[in-house]
Scaffold this active site. Sequence first.
Site, PDB file in Angstrom:
ATOM      1  N   LEU A  44       0.856  -1.177   0.000  1.00  0.00           N
ATOM      2  CA  LEU A  44       0.000   0.000   0.000  1.00  0.00           C
ATOM      3  C   LEU A  44       0.899   1.236   0.000  1.00  0.00           C
ATOM      4  O   LEU A  44       2.095   1.142   0.259  1.00  0.00           O
ATOM      5  CB  LEU A  44      -0.911   0.008   1.230  1.00  0.00           C
ATOM      6  CG  LEU A  44      -1.910  -1.144   1.318  1.00  0.00           C
ATOM      7  CD1 LEU A  44      -2.612  -1.138   2.674  1.00  0.00           C
ATOM      8  CD2 LEU A  44      -2.935  -1.061   0.188  1.00  0.00           C
ATOM      9  N   SER A  45       0.320   2.402  -0.264  1.00  0.00           N
ATOM     10  CA  SER A  45       1.171   3.589  -0.326  1.00  0.00           C
ATOM     11  C   SER A  45       1.912   3.821   0.986  1.00  0.00           C
ATOM     12  O   SER A  45       3.057   4.264   0.991  1.00  0.00           O
ATOM     13  CB  SER A  45       0.352   4.822  -0.710  1.00  0.00           C
ATOM     14  OG  SER A  45      -0.705   5.035   0.194  1.00  0.00           O
ATOM     15  N   GLU A  46       1.269   3.512   2.129  1.00  0.00           N
ATOM     16  CA  GLU A  46       1.971   3.583   3.408  1.00  0.00           C
ATOM     17  C   GLU A  46       1.479   2.518   4.371  1.00  0.00           C
ATOM     18  O   GLU A  46       0.292   2.166   4.374  1.00  0.00           O
ATOM     19  CB  GLU A  46       1.791   4.948   4.083  1.00  0.00           C
ATOM     20  CG  GLU A  46       2.955   5.878   3.923  1.00  0.00           C
ATOM     21  CD  GLU A  46       2.812   6.763   2.702  1.00  0.00           C
ATOM     22  OE1 GLU A  46       3.815   7.403   2.320  1.00  0.00           O
ATOM     23  OE2 GLU A  46       1.714   6.804   2.129  1.00  0.00           O
ATOM     24  N   THR A  47       2.411   2.042   5.169  1.00  0.00           N
ATOM     25  CA  THR A  47       2.104   1.251   6.354  1.00  0.00           C
ATOM     26  C   THR A  47       2.589   2.045   7.556  1.00  0.00           C
ATOM     27  O   THR A  47       3.735   2.509   7.580  1.00  0.00           O
ATOM     28  CB  THR A  47       2.803  -0.120   6.324  1.00  0.00           C
ATOM     29  OG1 THR A  47       2.305  -0.885   5.213  1.00  0.00           O
ATOM     30  CG2 THR A  47       2.539  -0.894   7.613  1.00  0.00           C
TER      31      THR A  47
END
Length: 268
Positions: A44-47
């Site tokens: 995902l774009s961020e964790t």
Amino acid sequence: MSYPIYQVDAFTSEIFKGNPAAVMPLEAWLPDETLQALAAENNLSETAFFVRKNGANDADFHIRWFTPGVEVPLCGHATLASAWVIFNKLGWPEKKIRFHSKSGPLGVHRSADGWLTLDFPNLQIEEQKIPTTISEAFESAPETAFYVPNDANYMVVLENEAAVKAAQPDMRKLKQLGNQGVIITAPGETADFVSRYFAPGSGIDEDPVTGSIHSVLVPYWAEKLGKTRLEARQLSARGGVLRCELKGDRVAIAGQAAFYMEGAVHLE
């Protein structure tokens, strides 16, 4: 070892919209290479990862954010998603959460209507000649851009909302910027201002909704439009809505969140 994991769509009230973030509460920090590997696996774009700061006077949690490729100094949507998890899954009793981060102290306040408001820094910008890499990546790019020294981004102001919607940047060119991203923005027809965000060098071709860039966008458009309270829209395919307010050296960025999934990660 087993670790809980949640996925929350931020800056939306509906699943499959806004920006999905993975959130992983930890009892103690795992090695950086493990955190990066987890973020790459989540894809995902961020964790976001956070650890409780028991007994600390300045913060309740320490938070960090990773894209599939790098750790980033600031992330809005994954902070909002983390706050949703802390409030709704971990039973946090207060109305506010205080985070310690690489960008300094951050806060999230929960209002009675369920909106979560991020307390983020007001990031300064420097106007300069647009880098050749960016001008070659966008058709009809302006002659100047704004550099954000504290967030490794450039901001490019376009003529109108239609130009932001229609932009089709050359991702191969933008990838040459490495971990630097590019914000494009314009006055809005459906909101006070609109934006999109691209960071292929960090593993994100286009981010669906990016809270952190509003630490730059809100001060800029507040000055241009002569108002401190603004509604913003990010014009990605998933889209997102943000209620923003300039508060001196801080920026309030409010959004909703939609819970999508929870589970466990098993590390041998």
